[in-house]
Design a protein around this motif. Structure first.
Motif, PDB file in Angstrom:
ATOM      1  N   UNK A  86      -6.697  27.511  -9.353  1.00 35.17           N
ATOM      2  CA  UNK A  86      -5.668  27.193  -8.364  1.00 35.17           C
ATOM      3  C   UNK A  86      -5.568  25.687  -8.295  1.00 35.17           C
ATOM      4  N   UNK A  87      -5.308  25.175  -7.146  1.00 36.78           N
ATOM      5  CA  UNK A  87      -5.214  23.741  -6.979  1.00 36.78           C
ATOM      6  C   UNK A  87      -5.276  23.348  -5.531  1.00 36.78           C
ATOM      7  N   UNK A  88      -5.504  22.069  -5.331  1.00 40.86           N
ATOM      8  CA  UNK A  88      -5.446  21.522  -3.984  1.00 40.86           C
ATOM      9  C   UNK A  88      -3.992  21.214  -3.669  1.00 40.86           C
ATOM     10  N   UNK A  89      -3.548  21.415  -2.440  1.00 40.44           N
ATOM     11  CA  UNK A  89      -2.154  21.113  -2.120  1.00 40.44           C
ATOM     12  C   UNK A  89      -1.873  19.624  -2.271  1.00 40.44           C
ATOM     13  N   UNK A  90      -0.645  19.306  -2.614  1.00 38.66           N
ATOM     14  CA  UNK A  90      -0.237  17.913  -2.781  1.00 38.66           C
ATOM     15  C   UNK A  90       0.771  17.510  -1.721  1.00 38.66           C
ATOM     16  N   UNK A  91       0.939  16.212  -1.559  1.00 45.72           N
ATOM     17  CA  UNK A  91       1.902  15.692  -0.585  1.00 45.72           C
ATOM     18  C   UNK A  91       2.489  14.388  -1.095  1.00 45.72           C
ATOM     19  N   UNK A  92       3.711  14.146  -0.731  1.00 44.78           N
ATOM     20  CA  UNK A  92       4.395  12.895  -1.047  1.00 44.78           C
ATOM     21  C   UNK A  92       5.076  12.433   0.232  1.00 44.78           C
ATOM     22  N   UNK A  93       4.618  11.318   0.794  1.00 41.11           N
ATOM     23  CA  UNK A  93       5.132  10.820   2.068  1.00 41.11           C
ATOM     24  C   UNK A  93       5.647   9.401   1.875  1.00 41.11           C
ATOM     25  N   UNK A  94       6.859   9.153   2.311  1.00 37.49           N
ATOM     26  CA  UNK A  94       7.439   7.811   2.291  1.00 37.49           C
ATOM     27  C   UNK A  94       7.924   7.518   3.705  1.00 37.49           C
ATOM     28  N   UNK A  95       7.326   6.503   4.324  1.00 32.71           N
ATOM     29  CA  UNK A  95       7.666   6.140   5.698  1.00 32.71           C
ATOM     30  C   UNK A  95       8.254   4.730   5.719  1.00 32.71           C
ATOM     31  N   UNK A  96       9.344   4.531   6.479  1.00 34.04           N
ATOM     32  CA  UNK A  96       9.941   3.193   6.563  1.00 34.04           C
ATOM     33  C   UNK A  96       9.069   2.234   7.373  1.00 34.04           C
ATOM     34  N   UNK A  97       9.101   0.950   6.983  1.00 32.45           N
ATOM     35  CA  UNK A  97       8.393  -0.109   7.705  1.00 32.45           C
ATOM     36  C   UNK A  97       9.431  -1.115   8.214  1.00 32.45           C
ATOM     37  N   UNK A  98       9.313  -1.583   9.424  1.00 30.77           N
ATOM     38  CA  UNK A  98      10.277  -2.566   9.949  1.00 30.77           C
ATOM     39  C   UNK A  98       9.904  -4.001   9.565  1.00 30.77           C
ATOM     40  N   UNK A  99       9.681  -4.268   8.276  1.00 31.47           N
ATOM     41  CA  UNK A  99       9.381  -5.596   7.732  1.00 31.47           C
ATOM     42  C   UNK A  99       8.192  -6.245   8.431  1.00 31.47           C
ATOM     43  N   UNK A 100       7.132  -5.478   8.634  1.00 31.34           N
ATOM     44  CA  UNK A 100       5.921  -6.005   9.267  1.00 31.34           C
ATOM     45  C   UNK A 100       5.188  -6.988   8.361  1.00 31.34           C
ATOM     46  N   UNK A 101       5.230  -6.755   7.062  1.00 34.28           N
ATOM     47  CA  UNK A 101       4.476  -7.584   6.136  1.00 34.28           C
ATOM     48  C   UNK A 101       5.366  -8.560   5.370  1.00 34.28           C
ATOM     49  N   UNK A 102       6.541  -8.821   5.856  1.00 33.38           N
ATOM     50  CA  UNK A 102       7.470  -9.724   5.173  1.00 33.38           C
ATOM     51  C   UNK A 102       8.715  -8.979   4.746  1.00 33.38           C
ATOM     52  N   UNK A 103       9.624  -9.677   4.106  1.00 31.75           N
ATOM     53  CA  UNK A 103      10.905  -9.087   3.728  1.00 31.75           C
ATOM     54  C   UNK A 103      10.816  -8.240   2.459  1.00 31.75           C
ATOM     55  N   UNK A 104       9.710  -8.329   1.730  1.00 28.89           N
ATOM     56  CA  UNK A 104       9.613  -7.612   0.461  1.00 28.89           C
ATOM     57  C   UNK A 104       9.167  -6.157   0.615  1.00 28.89           C
ATOM     58  N   UNK A 105       8.592  -5.797   1.730  1.00 31.32           N
ATOM     59  CA  UNK A 105       8.059  -4.442   1.897  1.00 31.32           C
ATOM     60  C   UNK A 105       8.911  -3.666   2.883  1.00 31.32           C
ATOM     61  N   UNK A 106       9.553  -2.585   2.381  1.00 29.68           N
ATOM     62  CA  UNK A 106      10.417  -1.768   3.233  1.00 29.68           C
ATOM     63  C   UNK A 106       9.851  -0.386   3.531  1.00 29.68           C
ATOM     64  N   UNK A 107       8.888   0.062   2.770  1.00 27.40           N
ATOM     65  CA  UNK A 107       8.330   1.378   3.044  1.00 27.40           C
ATOM     66  C   UNK A 107       6.869   1.451   2.576  1.00 27.40           C
ATOM     67  N   UNK A 108       6.149   2.353   3.222  1.00 34.66           N
ATOM     68  CA  UNK A 108       4.786   2.698   2.805  1.00 34.66           C
ATOM     69  C   UNK A 108       4.857   4.085   2.181  1.00 34.66           C
ATOM     70  N   UNK A 109       4.114   4.291   1.113  1.00 32.83           N
ATOM     71  CA  UNK A 109       4.162   5.572   0.403  1.00 32.83           C
ATOM     72  C   UNK A 109       2.753   6.085   0.153  1.00 32.83           C
ATOM     73  N   UNK A 110       2.599   7.371   0.318  1.00 30.86           N
ATOM     74  CA  UNK A 110       1.361   8.060  -0.014  1.00 30.86           C
ATOM     75  C   UNK A 110       1.728   9.186  -0.972  1.00 30.86           C
ATOM     76  N   UNK A 111       1.157   9.143  -2.166  1.00 28.84           N
ATOM     77  CA  UNK A 111       1.405  10.169  -3.162  1.00 28.84           C
ATOM     78  C   UNK A 111       0.073  10.818  -3.512  1.00 28.84           C
ATOM     79  N   UNK A 112      -0.097  12.041  -3.083  1.00 38.62           N
ATOM     80  CA  UNK A 112      -1.311  12.808  -3.383  1.00 38.62           C
ATOM     81  C   UNK A 112      -0.880  14.054  -4.144  1.00 38.62           C
TER      82      UNK A 112
END
Length: 169
Positions: A86-112
């Motif tokens: 079988x397998x372990x379940x996977x997830x793909x999450x993309x969440x918007x960021x309000x430019x907390x770390x500067x103008x170059x970063x618009x989203x945080x992503x987790x790909x499992x």
């Protein structure tokens, strides 16, 4: 062409098409599960995360047969270990960021991604309380202590994930 020949040819083509359409569906080991959040984002007038999951499909395997060894009346692995892939379940999450770390970063992503798991259920080894037939004792077996052993279950997996930040959603 005779009607019977046409009917036979049509039946053979229908069976071949059915077999070809079933083969890709049987090869799928994970089922994607999207989580629709578009309606909520539009009603709240805000950007929401995108979430997609993967659910594994368990596939039973064929157990190993018993192993006959010299000196034992009952074969080893009398109760065989049942493999299950079988397998372990996977997830793909993309969440918007309000430019907390500067103008170059618009989203945080987790790909499992879904990862494979190999399992074997517990098994049992048994041996009778008798020895093999002894030719010196007129072919009669001798007494001995019975043997019982549990074969431990196996679980193998290599899960992984990727966390990052990037421009765009």
């Amino acid at each position: 062409m005779k009607p019977t020949t046409r009917g036979t040819l049509a039946a053979a083509l229908t069976c071949a098409a059915a077999a070809a359409s079933v083969a890709p569906a049987a090869a799928v080991s994970v089922v994607p599960v999207p989580l629709p959040l578009d309606g909520i984002g539009q009603s709240l007038n805000m950007e929401l995360p995108e979430l997609t999951g993967e659910v594994p499909v368990p596939m039973p395997g064929a157990p190993e047969g018993p192993r006959y060894t010299e000196g034992h009346l009952i074969p080893q692995r009398a109760v065989p270990q049942l493999p299950l892939g079988a397998g372990l379940p996977g997830a793909d999450l993309r969440a918007p960021l309000p430019h907390l770390l500067g103008d170059d970063f618009d989203h945080a992503a987790l790909d499992a991604p879904a990862s494979d798991i190999r399992t074997l259920g517990p098994g049992v080894n048994l041996d009778a309380p008798l020895t093999a037939p002894d030719p010196d004792d007129f072919g009669l077996p001798g007494p001995k202590l019975p043997e019982v052993g549990v074969v431990t279950p196996v679980l193998q997996a290599v899960p992984g994930a990727d966390l990052g930040m990037a421009p765009g959603l």
